[in-house]
Design a protein around this motif. Structure first.
Motif, PDB file in Angstrom:
ATOM      1  N   ILE A 706     -51.412  36.855 -83.944  1.00 35.06           N
ATOM      2  CA  ILE A 706     -50.041  36.381 -84.100  1.00 35.06           C
ATOM      3  C   ILE A 706     -49.721  35.528 -82.884  1.00 35.06           C
ATOM      4  CG2 ILE A 706     -47.611  37.016 -84.332  1.00 35.06           C
ATOM      5  CD1 ILE A 706     -48.518  39.668 -85.509  1.00 35.06           C
ATOM      6  N   ALA A 707     -49.164  34.344 -83.105  1.00 34.15           N
ATOM      7  CA  ALA A 707     -48.933  33.430 -81.986  1.00 34.15           C
ATOM      8  C   ALA A 707     -47.616  32.685 -82.159  1.00 34.15           C
ATOM      9  CB  ALA A 707     -50.085  32.443 -81.854  1.00 34.15           C
ATOM     10  N   LEU A 708     -47.040  32.300 -81.019  1.00 32.42           N
ATOM     11  CA  LEU A 708     -45.822  31.508 -80.968  1.00 32.42           C
ATOM     12  C   LEU A 708     -46.069  30.280 -80.101  1.00 32.42           C
ATOM     13  CD1 LEU A 708     -42.720  31.205 -81.532  1.00 32.42           C
ATOM     14  CD2 LEU A 708     -42.356  32.457 -79.382  1.00 32.42           C
ATOM     15  N   GLU A 709     -45.746  29.101 -80.638  1.00 31.61           N
ATOM     16  CA  GLU A 709     -45.892  27.853 -79.900  1.00 31.61           C
ATOM     17  C   GLU A 709     -44.540  27.162 -79.841  1.00 31.61           C
ATOM     18  OE1 GLU A 709     -48.922  25.542 -81.756  1.00 31.61           O
ATOM     19  OE2 GLU A 709     -50.437  27.126 -81.641  1.00 31.61           O
ATOM     20  N   THR A 710     -44.101  26.792 -78.639  1.00 27.91           N
ATOM     21  CA  THR A 710     -42.789  26.191 -78.484  1.00 27.91           C
ATOM     22  C   THR A 710     -42.850  25.012 -77.521  1.00 27.91           C
ATOM     23  OG1 THR A 710     -42.300  27.812 -76.746  1.00 27.91           O
ATOM     24  CG2 THR A 710     -41.477  28.302 -78.957  1.00 27.91           C
ATOM     25  N   ALA A 722     -50.129  34.168 -77.530  1.00 30.67           N
ATOM     26  CA  ALA A 722     -50.895  34.683 -78.670  1.00 30.67           C
ATOM     27  C   ALA A 722     -51.343  36.103 -78.389  1.00 30.67           C
ATOM     28  CB  ALA A 722     -52.100  33.793 -78.953  1.00 30.67           C
ATOM     29  N   TRP A 723     -51.199  36.953 -79.409  1.00 29.95           N
ATOM     30  CA  TRP A 723     -51.744  38.320 -79.363  1.00 29.95           C
ATOM     31  C   TRP A 723     -52.832  38.404 -80.413  1.00 29.95           C
ATOM     32  CZ3 TRP A 723     -52.160  41.917 -83.281  1.00 29.95           C
ATOM     33  CH2 TRP A 723     -52.583  43.188 -82.900  1.00 29.95           C
ATOM     34  N   TYR A 724     -53.964  39.026 -80.058  1.00 31.40           N
ATOM     35  CA  TYR A 724     -55.072  39.123 -80.993  1.00 31.40           C
ATOM     36  C   TYR A 724     -55.703  40.513 -80.925  1.00 31.40           C
ATOM     37  CZ  TYR A 724     -58.012  38.533 -76.869  1.00 31.40           C
ATOM     38  OH  TYR A 724     -58.610  38.697 -75.641  1.00 31.40           O
ATOM     39  N   SER A 725     -56.392  40.865 -81.995  1.00 30.40           N
ATOM     40  CA  SER A 725     -57.143  42.120 -82.050  1.00 30.40           C
ATOM     41  C   SER A 725     -58.374  41.902 -82.918  1.00 30.40           C
ATOM     42  CB  SER A 725     -56.279  43.244 -82.631  1.00 30.40           C
ATOM     43  OG  SER A 725     -57.007  44.467 -82.669  1.00 30.40           O
ATOM     44  N   ASN A 726     -59.554  42.086 -82.331  1.00 34.29           N
ATOM     45  CA  ASN A 726     -60.828  41.929 -83.043  1.00 34.29           C
ATOM     46  C   ASN A 726     -61.544  43.272 -83.096  1.00 34.29           C
ATOM     47  OD1 ASN A 726     -60.156  39.215 -82.951  1.00 34.29           O
ATOM     48  ND2 ASN A 726     -61.585  38.723 -81.318  1.00 34.29           N
ATOM     49  N   ARG A 727     -61.983  43.660 -84.284  1.00 41.22           N
ATOM     50  CA  ARG A 727     -62.709  44.926 -84.456  1.00 41.22           C
ATOM     51  C   ARG A 727     -64.078  44.626 -85.047  1.00 41.22           C
ATOM     52  NH1 ARG A 727     -59.163  49.616 -84.955  1.00 41.22           N
ATOM     53  NH2 ARG A 727     -60.624  50.523 -86.435  1.00 41.22           N
ATOM     54  N   SER A 728     -65.117  44.878 -84.256  1.00 40.82           N
ATOM     55  CA  SER A 728     -66.490  44.616 -84.677  1.00 40.82           C
ATOM     56  C   SER A 728     -67.149  45.929 -85.089  1.00 40.82           C
ATOM     57  CB  SER A 728     -67.271  43.965 -83.531  1.00 40.82           C
ATOM     58  OG  SER A 728     -68.580  43.660 -83.937  1.00 40.82           O
ATOM     59  N   SER A 729     -67.703  45.954 -86.303  1.00 41.87           N
ATOM     60  CA  SER A 729     -68.296  47.180 -86.832  1.00 41.87           C
ATOM     61  C   SER A 729     -69.676  46.902 -87.411  1.00 41.87           C
ATOM     62  CB  SER A 729     -67.381  47.791 -87.901  1.00 41.87           C
ATOM     63  OG  SER A 729     -67.154  46.867 -88.949  1.00 41.87           O
ATOM     64  N   TRP A 759     -53.896  39.345 -74.857  1.00 42.65           N
ATOM     65  CA  TRP A 759     -52.868  38.308 -74.858  1.00 42.65           C
ATOM     66  C   TRP A 759     -53.414  37.044 -74.197  1.00 42.65           C
ATOM     67  CZ3 TRP A 759     -47.978  38.717 -76.998  1.00 42.65           C
ATOM     68  CH2 TRP A 759     -47.569  40.001 -77.374  1.00 42.65           C
ATOM     69  N   GLU A 760     -52.941  35.903 -74.704  1.00 44.32           N
ATOM     70  CA  GLU A 760     -53.253  34.616 -74.094  1.00 44.32           C
ATOM     71  C   GLU A 760     -51.966  33.814 -73.959  1.00 44.32           C
ATOM     72  OE1 GLU A 760     -57.656  34.253 -76.254  1.00 44.32           O
ATOM     73  OE2 GLU A 760     -56.106  32.748 -76.633  1.00 44.32           O
ATOM     74  N   PHE A 761     -51.781  33.224 -72.783  1.00 44.95           N
ATOM     75  CA  PHE A 761     -50.590  32.413 -72.533  1.00 44.95           C
ATOM     76  C   PHE A 761     -51.026  31.059 -71.975  1.00 44.95           C
ATOM     77  CE2 PHE A 761     -49.434  36.856 -71.976  1.00 44.95           C
ATOM     78  CZ  PHE A 761     -48.304  36.977 -72.784  1.00 44.95           C
TER      79      PHE A 761
END
Length: 1004
Positions: A706-710, A722-729, A759-761
């Protein structure tokens, strides 16, 4: 907003007057329009410029027709048009201008930079391009402007500190050495399965290190595959990170995708460019080690503590055999030299209205900081050609890159020796210039340089894209790619390497060779359809991928050369072995599709899907499906914000999808045999080395973002979060097998889950934008948290002492340091299992996370008239293990701080335990326990002036020539508490070097 400078304006006016002086009769023809009005068909001419002067490459088209031309290198153009038609002037990064021709025959245009150029900027997303404002995925980007300011030879070095979520570490300072890249953390339990997918001009490029560990490991110099592209030939680099951006690459996008696009020519008259630079490199940081006085006091105290007197015969450093007043800075002597850098590049580019071309050649040579005649050379040729038909339906583009590398290095990294040798060790040379063995009392470190490592690599990357617009909106395209790599490397060990006191003869000499070839081709047919109906825009892409890669490897080992002059001739060895002969083949088949729907430029949805097939899995598991959905809402286009003067751009986007990985190597599921080590009856047989297991399949990586650009104040201030979550299985690992099977492990899918979340900014700010002065700032910071969520039966697995559920993969398990025994000064540790002993299985359960807590960079670009200054600070927050080479008091040099803080007597408060020569087993054991305890963990955070570039454009009287002088630096300053280099953190590897180069660039 930029202002058109007076001197450039006079130049444009001059051009305009010349063109305007031509007689109208020669330029125009009159005819009647259907409505009876007189229409003039005439030649329109003019000059297009911006505030800096004439602009080449601007597209001028007659609206509603296929007629178009491009301005030449002086910004001039000629085009036929009627007086009732409109001319459209368009150029990337500038506002588009439309002009009604009317009666004028000269139209001069001053283009203005688009304050909201982000909205129109096209970025490469792999199989398609997309306006950055309408992108639903996470794509980081740098361009040639960022790359050309850096005096580096590897493309990965140009990305350090400039991209959110992209962590890059230089593993070694040796020329051509490897880099480690992680895009949003480590997904796989296997370290070698976390490489991203590299795409160079549409052609996948293998990420495996070039060469063999048997020949190159001694130098810590596994070659980076990205040496096979010249940074100065690159136009842009895009890194695809989230599921929406990577899912179209399916199984190959699990760890991110790095897209590299090389430079292309312009539709202008021939333009030439030549660049030359020279510079030098040196060690960026040295460790603060003991001098002779400190070292001898330590050694003498150690013998006293151990009750050894007089000094034994082997204690050459303290018993008077070696000069007690000699003091050598071995870091300065062995790795403190000066590396020379010379780089040259020339190019020619140009074309006509329909055809463009670019041809460039470059050469770079870099020596080392080690003593001796060692160097790394790289030559490159880049060619690009593009052509389109008059009706713009047929297009063809061809690009090729050929790189030749020649690397001559010592086979041993001298860094460890430079930090451990006694400072009063003997001189390196005798009076006659021969190596000084000091009557057999030491192993002269320069003898290691007689080992030789040589590597020659030749790499071709070629791609052709052919497209045809079948009818309005439907385009058929095929991409054809080919790569051909040849690598030949050898490592020699001559008999003269060894101390003559050992009495070793020619039988001790050896030669290790490795020859590798790797060829691949890829075919990708595609269909793309796009249509606009009112406010609705639909873009559909379907295609397939067929790739075949075949490698050949031959490794041989020879012993016993009668003369070192014959050591490169394997046939001269008395004993020879073929250690590996292999021909792995990799086949890959995929089908992919993308549907993008855009309503009114406000609501966007992007759906991608891919079905992948890989030869690395057994029957029934070769195919898997991957896909993603991304959506975006550009809320700044809502009517409620029409009259808003602060918020210029706003977008909320989200994505979810599944990608995969087949980075397991070839033939892992098959019964595999290798030659037996021992002969039976004089015949070499075969040994089984791998069990058959067709049941394992693809690793899976589920990604959410989920990300916000302004943008604010006409995008002069642009923020993104941006917030992210990766799950590797379905982790592909070696499952342990009982010893009775004869095999240690069986490759299989482990039901383990690894999560990367963070998070990435990013921030871009146009601080000042004036006529002669501009200042902009870019900032990024990333916070990634890696965690092992699940690992069945971990406690009974071989990794019980490596991993912990709920903790990052890169933790290390340590003893808990509790201080020093007040009576003896010996290090003490917590007995976790209370069994009265300090053991690894019961007491090493304290954990330390060595992953970066956060990392990023801040870059500034400042220009004043002809001056331009760029500088980048890179920062990392992290922990590392301390440098602990050996117990204090042994014949190994130590950090200078050890000399003033060792325990002397009861009641002392000290950082280090009593010195020992090694006979105090309790102290030695405690030392090694301390090195594996939380007491041995230290802060390795740093801020580094990674890059600085100062350039000046010489004011030349010749309008067609431009000359730029530049001074560039890399790894200039480092602010850290870590004793050593905090980037590499490896005590036995040469750290990254500090570089300065001075260059000149001529364009004409």
């Amino acid at each position: 907003m930029k202002i058109f400078s007076a001197n450039k304006g006079l130049r444009v006016l001059f051009y305009s007057l010349i063109l305007a002086s031509l007689p109208v009769s020669a330029l125009a023809r009159a005819h009647a329009s259907p409505n009876g009005k007189e229409v003039f068909q005439q030649t329109i001419s003019g000059v297009v410029a911006d505030s800096s002067g004439p602009l080449p490459g601007v597209i001028i088209s007659v609206k509603g027709t296929t007629r178009s031309v491009v301005t030449d290198q002086d910004g001039k153009y000629l085009i036929m048009a009627s007086n009732d038609e409109l001319l459209v002037f368009s150029f990337t990064g500038y506002k588009t201008v439309e002009v009604i021709i009317g009666a004028q025959s000269t139209v001069n245009i001053l283009l203005q930079e688009d304050a909201t150029q982000l909205e129109e900027l096209e970025i490469n997303a792999g199989y398609y391009s997309v306006k950055q404002k309408e992108s639903t995925g996470s794509i980081a980007r740098i361009t040639a402007k960022d790359i050309e300011t850096q005096p580096v030879t590897n493309v990965l070095a140009t990305m350090q500190g400039r991209m959110a979520g992209v962590s890059i570490t230089q593993d070694t300072g040796t020329p051509g050495g490897a880099f480690t890249i992680r895009i949003r953390g480590q997904n796989s339990l296997r370290q070698d399965a976390n490489q991203p997918l590299y795409i160079i001009d549409g052609v996948p490029y293998a990420s495996e290190s070039i060469g063999s560990a048997d020949t190159s490991v001694a130098t810590q110099n596994a070659q980076s595959p990205l040496n096979s592209i010249n940074p100065s030939d690159i136009e842009s680099i895009e890194v695809l990170k989230d599921a929406d951006a990577t899912a179209i690459y399916g199984s190959r996008g699990a760890n991110g995708v790095v897209l590299i696009t090389t430079k292309r020519g312009f539709n202008t008259p021939a333009k030439f460019s030549f660049t030359a630079s020279s510079g030098f490199g040196s060690l960026a940081r040295k460790m603060d080690l003991m001098n002779t006085d400190q070292y001898l006091r330590m050694r003498r105290a150690a013998f006293a503590n151990d009750g050894i007197a007089p000094y034994p015969d082997y204690a050459y450093d303290v018993n008077g055999t070696w000069d007690q007043y000699r003091n050598t800075d071995w870091q300065e002597t062995l790795i403190g030299g000066t590396s020379e850098i010379h780089s040259y590049q020339g190019s020619v580019s140009g074309g006509s209205a329909n055809t463009s071309y670019l041809l460039s050649g470059s050469f770079r040579q870099e020596t080392t900081v080690l003593p001796g005649d060692f160097k790394y050379s790289k030559g490159a040729v880049h060619f690009n050609m593009a052509h389109r038909s008059d009706d713009n339906r047929f297009k063809i583009q061809f690009s090729a890159n050929y790189i030749a590398q020649n690397n001559i290095l010592p086979a041993t990294d001298m860094t460890r020796l430079s930090r451990t040798l006694a400072p009063n060790a003997p001189a390196l040379y005798n009076g006659d210039g021969s190596l000084n063995w000091a009557e057999g009392t030491w192993d002269n470190p320069l003898s290691e340089l007689q080992q030789d490592y040589r590597s020659k690599t030749y790499d071709l990357i070629a791609n052709s894209v052919i497209s045809y617009e079948l009818f309005n909106g439907l385009q058929a395209k095929i991409s054809l790619g080919y790569t051909d790599l040849k690598n030949n490397e050898v490592r020699t060990v001559p008999s003269t390497l060894y101390n003559p006191a050992y009495g070793l003869g020619s039988e001790s000499s050896s030669l290790n060779t490795n020859y590798t070839t790797r060829r691949s081709y890829i075919i990708e047919p595609q269909l793309n359809y796009n249509v606009i109906i009112g406010r609705h825009k639909l873009d559909v892409l379907i295609g397939s991928t067929l790739q075949n890669q075949k490698s050949e490897r031959l490794q041989a080992l020879g012993f016993g050369f009668s003369s070192n002059a014959l050591i490169y001739d394997l046939s001269s060895a008395s004993t020879k072995f073929i250690t590996l002969s292999d021909e792995p083949q990799y086949k890959y088949l995929a089908y992919f599709s993308r549907v993008n729907y855009n309503y009114d430029g406000r609501y966007i949805i992007n759906i991608t899907g891919r079905r992948d097939g890989s030869s690395r899995f057994g029957t029934g598991n070769q195919f898997a499906n991957f896909g993603a959905i991304g959506c975006a809402w550009i809320f700044s286009k809502e009517a409620v914000l029409d009259y808003n003067s602060i918020l210029s751009f706003g977008k909320l986007r989200a994505s979810y999808g599944i990608t995969g990985s087949d980075q397991i190597g070839d033939y892992q599921y098959m019964d595999t045999y290798g030659s037996a080590a021992n002969q039976y009856g004089g015949v070499i047989g075969l040994n089984p080395i791998r069990l058959y297991n067709p049941a394992f399949g693809w690793e899976s990586n589920k990604k959410t973002e989920i990300a916000l650009e302004t943008g604010f104040l006409k995008d002069r201030l642009f923020l993104s979060a941006a917030w992210y979550s990766n799950r590797s299985s379905s982790q592909l690992v070696g499952m342990p097998m009982p010893g009775t099977t004869g095999f240690q492990s069986l490759t299989a899918n482990l039901d383990a889950i690894v999560r990367n979340q963070g998070w990435e900014f990013t921030l871009h700010s146009e601080n000042i934008a004036l006529k002669n002065f501009n200042w902009s700032t870019d900032f990024n910071i990333s916070l990634n948290r890696n965690k092992l969520l699940k690992y069945p039966n971990l406690e009974s697995s071989p990794y019980a002492n490596t991993y912990t559920i709920g903790q990052p993969l890169n933790i290390i398990k340590l003893y808990h340091y509790t201080g020093q025994d007040p009576d003896t000064g010996i290090y003490t540790f917590e007995d976790k299992d209370r069994d009265g002993q300090i053991t690894a299985t019961g007491d090493r359960i304290t954990q330390a996370d060595l992953n970066p807590r956060y990392f990023g960079g801040i870059q500034n670009h400042i220009s004043y008239k002809q001056w331009t200054l760029d500088f980048l600070f890179q920062f990392v927050r992290q922990k590392s293990l301390k440098y602990l080479p050996a117990p204090g008091g042994t014949s190994v040099n130590q950090l200078s701080e050890v000399s003033n803080s060792s325990w002397q007597q009861a009641g002392d408060i000290a950082s280090y335990q009593p010195y020992t020569t090694g006979v105090n087993s309790q102290a030695v054991t405690a030392y090694y326990n301390y090195a594996q305890s939380d007491g041995g963990v230290t802060d390795a955070s740093y801020i580094r002036l990674k890059n600085i570039s100062l350039s000046y454009d010489l004011p030349l009287t010749h309008k067609a020539m431009n000359c730029r002088l530049s001074l560039q630096g890399q790894n200039i300053l480092t602010f850290t508490k870590f004793n050593g280099d905090p980037e590499s953190r490896f005590a036995n590897a040469l750290p990254p070097l500090k570089f300065y180069t001075l260059g000149v660039q001529l364009n004409f």
